[in-house]
Structure formats: structure tokens, C-alpha cells
Design an enzyme around this catalytic site. Sequence first.
Site, PDB file in Angstrom:
ATOM      1  N   HIS A 176       0.858  -1.194   0.000  1.00 28.72           N
ATOM      2  CA  HIS A 176       0.000   0.000   0.000  1.00 28.72           C
ATOM      3  C   HIS A 176       0.892   1.241   0.000  1.00 28.72           C
ATOM      4  O   HIS A 176       1.943   1.251   0.639  1.00 28.72           O
ATOM      5  CB  HIS A 176      -0.912   0.020   1.242  1.00 28.72           C
ATOM      6  CG  HIS A 176      -2.077   0.934   1.075  1.00 28.72           C
ATOM      7  ND1 HIS A 176      -1.999   2.287   1.284  1.00 28.72           N
ATOM      8  CD2 HIS A 176      -3.335   0.686   0.673  1.00 28.72           C
ATOM      9  CE1 HIS A 176      -3.179   2.837   1.031  1.00 28.72           C
ATOM     10  NE2 HIS A 176      -4.007   1.886   0.657  1.00 28.72           N
ATOM     11  N   ASP A 180      -7.911  -5.256  -0.185  1.00 25.48           N
ATOM     12  CA  ASP A 180      -8.365  -6.054  -1.334  1.00 25.48           C
ATOM     13  C   ASP A 180      -8.053  -7.530  -1.184  1.00 25.48           C
ATOM     14  O   ASP A 180      -8.663  -8.363  -1.845  1.00 25.48           O
ATOM     15  CB  ASP A 180      -7.704  -5.519  -2.617  1.00 25.48           C
ATOM     16  CG  ASP A 180      -8.203  -4.131  -2.929  1.00 25.48           C
ATOM     17  OD1 ASP A 180      -7.458  -3.174  -2.673  1.00 25.48           O
ATOM     18  OD2 ASP A 180      -9.356  -4.019  -3.365  1.00 25.48           O
TER      19      ASP A 180
HETATM   20  C1  SDX Z   1      -6.109   0.093  -3.059  1.00 26.98           C
HETATM   21  O1  SDX Z   1      -4.342   4.612  -2.209  1.00 26.98           O
HETATM   22  C2  SDX Z   1      -5.307   3.988  -1.618  1.00 26.98           C
HETATM   23  O2  SDX Z   1      -5.738   4.371  -0.535  1.00 26.98           O
HETATM   24  C3  SDX Z   1      -5.875   2.790  -2.360  1.00 26.98           C
HETATM   25  C4  SDX Z   1      -6.894   1.956  -1.601  1.00 26.98           C
HETATM   26  C5  SDX Z   1      -8.179   2.712  -1.372  1.00 26.98           C
HETATM   27  O3  SDX Z   1      -8.920   2.319  -0.467  1.00 26.98           O
HETATM   28  O4  SDX Z   1      -8.505   3.611  -2.195  1.00 26.98           O
HETATM   29  O5  SDX Z   1      -6.367   1.569  -0.338  1.00 26.98           O
HETATM   30  C6  SDX Z   1      -7.275   0.696  -2.377  1.00 26.98           C
HETATM   31  O6  SDX Z   1      -5.861   0.425  -4.184  1.00 26.98           O
HETATM   32  C7  SDX Z   1      -5.228  -0.858  -2.287  1.00 26.98           C
HETATM   33  C8  SDX Z   1      -3.983  -1.317  -3.123  1.00 26.98           C
HETATM   34  C9  SDX Z   1      -4.448  -2.441  -4.036  1.00 26.98           C
HETATM   35  N1  SDX Z   1      -3.383  -2.777  -4.999  1.00 26.98           N
HETATM   36  C10 SDX Z   1      -2.766  -3.969  -4.963  1.00 26.98           C
HETATM   37  O7  SDX Z   1      -2.952  -4.834  -4.102  1.00 26.98           O
HETATM   38  C11 SDX Z   1      -1.834  -4.219  -6.152  1.00 26.98           C
HETATM   39  C12 SDX Z   1      -0.487  -4.751  -5.635  1.00 26.98           C
HETATM   40  N2  SDX Z   1       0.172  -3.693  -4.897  1.00 26.98           N
HETATM   41  C13 SDX Z   1       1.136  -2.869  -5.623  1.00 26.98           C
HETATM   42  O8  SDX Z   1       0.850  -2.630  -6.948  1.00 26.98           O
HETATM   43  C14 SDX Z   1       1.646  -1.695  -4.788  1.00 26.98           C
HETATM   44  O9  SDX Z   1       1.937  -2.171  -3.560  1.00 26.98           O
HETATM   45  C15 SDX Z   1       0.766  -0.470  -4.660  1.00 26.98           C
HETATM   46  C16 SDX Z   1       0.317   0.070  -5.991  1.00 26.98           C
HETATM   47  C17 SDX Z   1      -0.403  -0.770  -3.812  1.00 26.98           C
HETATM   48  C18 SDX Z   1       1.616   0.600  -3.962  1.00 26.98           C
HETATM   49  O10 SDX Z   1       2.618   0.941  -4.833  1.00 26.98           O
HETATM   50  P1  SDX Z   1       3.717   2.064  -4.431  1.00 26.98           P
HETATM   51  O11 SDX Z   1       3.414   2.710  -3.141  1.00 26.98           O
HETATM   52  O12 SDX Z   1       3.907   2.944  -5.627  1.00 26.98           O
HETATM   53  O13 SDX Z   1       4.953   1.186  -4.150  1.00 26.98           O
HETATM   54  P2  SDX Z   1       5.978   0.758  -5.249  1.00 26.98           P
HETATM   55  O14 SDX Z   1       5.242   0.235  -6.431  1.00 26.98           O
HETATM   56  O15 SDX Z   1       6.958   1.845  -5.441  1.00 26.98           O
HETATM   57  O16 SDX Z   1       6.677  -0.507  -4.548  1.00 26.98           O
HETATM   58  C19 SDX Z   1       7.708  -0.295  -3.613  1.00 26.98           C
HETATM   59  C20 SDX Z   1       8.568  -1.549  -3.728  1.00 26.98           C
HETATM   60  C21 SDX Z   1       8.973  -1.846  -5.156  1.00 26.98           C
HETATM   61  O17 SDX Z   1      10.198  -2.551  -5.095  1.00 26.98           O
HETATM   62  P3  SDX Z   1      11.581  -1.667  -5.388  1.00 26.98           P
HETATM   63  O18 SDX Z   1      11.406  -1.032  -6.744  1.00 26.98           O
HETATM   64  O19 SDX Z   1      11.655  -0.667  -4.271  1.00 26.98           O
HETATM   65  O20 SDX Z   1      12.679  -2.705  -5.352  1.00 26.98           O
HETATM   66  O21 SDX Z   1       7.797  -2.688  -3.288  1.00 26.98           O
HETATM   67  C22 SDX Z   1       7.614  -3.580  -4.385  1.00 26.98           C
HETATM   68  C23 SDX Z   1       7.933  -2.819  -5.650  1.00 26.98           C
HETATM   69  O22 SDX Z   1       8.441  -3.695  -6.642  1.00 26.98           O
HETATM   70  N3  SDX Z   1       6.214  -3.989  -4.343  1.00 26.98           N
HETATM   71  C24 SDX Z   1       5.776  -5.236  -4.524  1.00 26.98           C
HETATM   72  C25 SDX Z   1       4.376  -5.169  -4.355  1.00 26.98           C
HETATM   73  N4  SDX Z   1       4.026  -3.908  -4.092  1.00 26.98           N
HETATM   74  C26 SDX Z   1       5.154  -3.177  -4.100  1.00 26.98           C
HETATM   75  N5  SDX Z   1       6.426  -6.386  -4.811  1.00 26.98           N
HETATM   76  C27 SDX Z   1       5.644  -7.496  -4.918  1.00 26.98           C
HETATM   77  N6  SDX Z   1       4.292  -7.506  -4.763  1.00 26.98           N
HETATM   78  C28 SDX Z   1       3.640  -6.371  -4.485  1.00 26.98           C
HETATM   79  N7  SDX Z   1       2.319  -6.369  -4.320  1.00 26.98           N
END
Ligand code: SDX
Length: 426
Positions: A305, A362
Site C-alpha cells: 500500500h 483487497d
Molecule cells: C487500493 O491509495 C489507496 O488508498 C488505495 C486503496 C483505497 O482504499 O482507495 O487503499 C485501495 O488500491 C489498495 C492497493 C491495491 N493494490 C494492490 O494490491 C496491487 C499490488 N500492490 C502494488 O501494486 C503496490 O503495492 C501499490 C500500488 C499498492 C503501492 O505501490 P507504491 O506505493 O507505488 O509502491 P511501489 O510500487 O513503489 O513498490 C515499492 C517496492 C517496489 O520494489 P523496489 O522497486 O523498491 O525494489 O515494493 C515492491 C515494488 O516492486 N512492491 C511489490 C508489491 N508492491 C510493491 N512487490 C511485490 N508484490 C507487491 N504487491
Amino acid sequence: MADKTAILKVGDKEIELPILSGTAGLDVIDVRALGKIGMFTFDPGFMATGSCESEITFIDGDKGVLLHRGYSIEDLARDADYLEVVYMLLHGEAPNEKDYQEFKSTITRHTMVHDSVNDFFKGFRRDAHPMAMLCGTVGALSSFYHDDLAIHDPEQRLRSAIRLVAKMPTLVAMCYKFNVGQPFVYPRNDLSYAENFLNMMFSVPAEEYKISPTIARAVDRIFTLHADHEQNASTSTVRLAGSSGANPYACIAAGVASLWGPAHGGANEACLNMLKEIGSVDRIPMFIEKAKDKNDPFRLMGFGHRVYKNYDPRATVMRESCHEVLKELNLKDPLLDVAMELERIALSDPYFVEKKLFPNVDFYSGIVLKAIGIPTNMFTCIFALARTVGWASHWHEMLSQPGQKIGRPRQLYTGKTQRPFKSIKK
Ligand code: SDX
């Protein structure tokens, strides 16, 4: 000048920027004066940007705190029903019994849609994704209310918000009925908001549909847990659309479109599809490795998140609800076994611990929705239904704030500088 300031020195220029404090959470540096020294801030993805001032929802990502109008999500999920949460998001305070009954009656009497909405669906393919149909029908609702779209009249804004909250269950159920080829079911004024939704989704003319109080309570709680969440991607989309003066139905349709993405509200559908792809507990390590592989775009859907860096308080409540529903319905869902084992492994794996990746709302909502019989491709529609009040509340709040301006970010330009154009026609 504010009593706290930040001094920014750029070359021989220096500017003093006010630091603003809210009632809770981080202070902000007000950078609106930066233009004076000919600079912009640069923050793709808005990782460190406050886009507005709001009184609706507060999140503390480190402490796992979520408040709606100061009330904790744990208290609301336990002791309030969704329409009480809708009332407080729109009006600022929890309703007393009289206000609640009046509000409930008003919502109930706005649940029908104009009968010609039924014809909209004839233009869709039978297998159209429900979110595609929802985007279209929500935006088209504005065509029925041309005389009631004065967005600077707070009464008309609230009436639009009530219409949207009241009609979303009807539209979402119509998307489902169109997909399964069953007749649309009209709303019933003798049912609660959640019961009415279940009835419109699952009742058929051929027999009486018995509504399970457990499932109705679980659905109502799912709506509460998804009602609002500060300036997330879809809410920011609604605010930006609304800042141009677009009508509320168009703004909410923009929110539906943004929510559809798998990184946002589409994650619950994507999470369940991922659990199905994993299929069994012994295949989890392979997927964990894929998630860690920088060269593999695969991510564990339902994990991580932008704001919560310890745990998502909604996931905690949803997890309890998940177990309650499965126990009550005496369901043994192998996907839940995979989900539980995936959660256990992910929470002990150094990669996920370091990156603070844990189950978000989710992760569990998909399992609960599946358990109560909602098809996977309907999950994000349920999220959109519940979030409509959040979107409408932020839209209403933005338009009620003095000095509201159209949102118009700038950029860091890295394209070609000016160069002569040689026409191929000469
Ligand atoms: C919702 O914003 C809100 O409030 C949203 C929400 C709401 O109620 O409106 O809470 C609802 O959208 C919840 C989130 C649902 N999405 C997912 O479950 C999809 C999977 N999650 C990711 O796509 C990600 O975690 C996000 C989009 C939720 C957050 O992304 P960020 O904050 O931009 O973090 P990032 O992509 O920069 O990741 C940071 C690191 C990265 O690694 P590095 O580049 O630092 O090496 O963490 C890794 C990412 O690769 N990473 C993951 C991961 N999520 C982040 N690696 C594996 N699996 C994951 N799910």
C-alpha cells in the site's frame, strides 16, 4: 507569514515558505509561492504531495489508523451501518436517530433509475466487463438531471450525491443481471441498503429469494470498509475532474474508470485470479520468487500500500469478516487456505518485511465476496458502489471551499527544444 516556515535557497535566490499544520498528521510546506523564484516542485506519483485540505478522512500509515470524520474504522465497522457512514461522510457528523431514519428513507426513495436506463444495456455485448458497463451508465445518468446540476448550489450537490449513492446498487446489479441474462430486478423499499442490493443481484422471478442476515451484514460491512480513503487515485481523479466544473455523474464515472486499474480497486479481482493461478499451497514459493524478481512484472495482488506501512486496518476487520462468513456458511474454500498460507509466508519473508508489504483491504475482500456468491468480475463494481460516497463527499467538499481553482499541474519538460520543421510536401 505562518509561525513555522521553511527556507529554500536556490543559487543566489532564497524564499521563505510557510509550513501549515492540520489537526492531525504531517505538516505541509506551502509551495504556492515557488513561482516567484521561477521553479516548480517535481513529484511524479505524488509520493510526497498534499493536493488539498480536507476534513473527511485521516490516515496514519505508520500506525495503521483510518478515521472517517474522526471516528475509527474499527468502531464504524463494528457498530455502524453503511448508511450511517454515508451520512457522516457527507454531513460531517454521525446522524442521530431522527436524521438517520430520514436519511435512510431519502436514499431508499432514490434507488430506482429512469426506465430507459434498461435500454442502455442493449448496446453492450452480453459478456461486457461489468466495470465497462458501469463506467458508461454512471456517466450517462447526468442526461436525466439537466435541471439539477448547478454544482455551486450545495443543496443540488447533496441531491446529486444522494442520487448517486442510492442508484449505484441498482446499476451494479443491472450490470450483473445483464451478464447472466436474467431480468433486471427493481429495488424494494422494504429492504435495507445491503438487503436491497443482494435482492437485486440474486433474486429471480421464478422463486422467492431468502436474504441471509449474515451475508447482508457482511456486505454492509464491506461497503463501510471501502467507503472512503483520503486522496487515493480514484478520489484524486474525481477531484481533478470536478475542479473543471464537470457534472457530478461525469466526475464519479471518472472515479469508476480510475478505480478499475489492478493497482487500485481492480486488485481484489486480480488477487482472486492470482489465488486461482497459484491453485495450491505447494505452488506459493514459486509465485513469491516471481514477485521478488525485478525482471518479472508479477506482483502479489492484494499486498502492499502506498500509505499503510505496517498494516491496513481494513484488512484486519475484513479478515475477521472473512472467517465469520465462511464459518457461518460452513464453507471450506481451498482458495482461503492458499490465501492464509500466502499471508503467513509473505509476512515472514525478508523481502516483504523490508518493503513493508502486507495484505491490504483487497486481499480479503475478494475472498469474502466470492464466499457470498459474487462473481470475480463484479468485485471492483462492489468497490465502486461503496466508494461512491467517498468520491461524492470529496467532490462536495472541494466545491464548498472558497477560492477553489481548476487543478492544473505542470511538468519537467525533457523533450526536443525548438527546431525547424521541414515539410515533406514542399
Ligand atoms: C487500493 O491509495 C489507496 O488508498 C488505495 C486503496 C483505497 O482504499 O482507495 O487503499 C485501495 O488500491 C489498495 C492497493 C491495491 N493494490 C494492490 O494490491 C496491487 C499490488 N500492490 C502494488 O501494486 C503496490 O503495492 C501499490 C500500488 C499498492 C503501492 O505501490 P507504491 O506505493 O507505488 O509502491 P511501489 O510500487 O513503489 O513498490 C515499492 C517496492 C517496489 O520494489 P523496489 O522497486 O523498491 O525494489 O515494493 C515492491 C515494488 O516492486 N512492491 C511489490 C508489491 N508492491 C510493491 N512487490 C511485490 N508484490 C507487491 N504487491
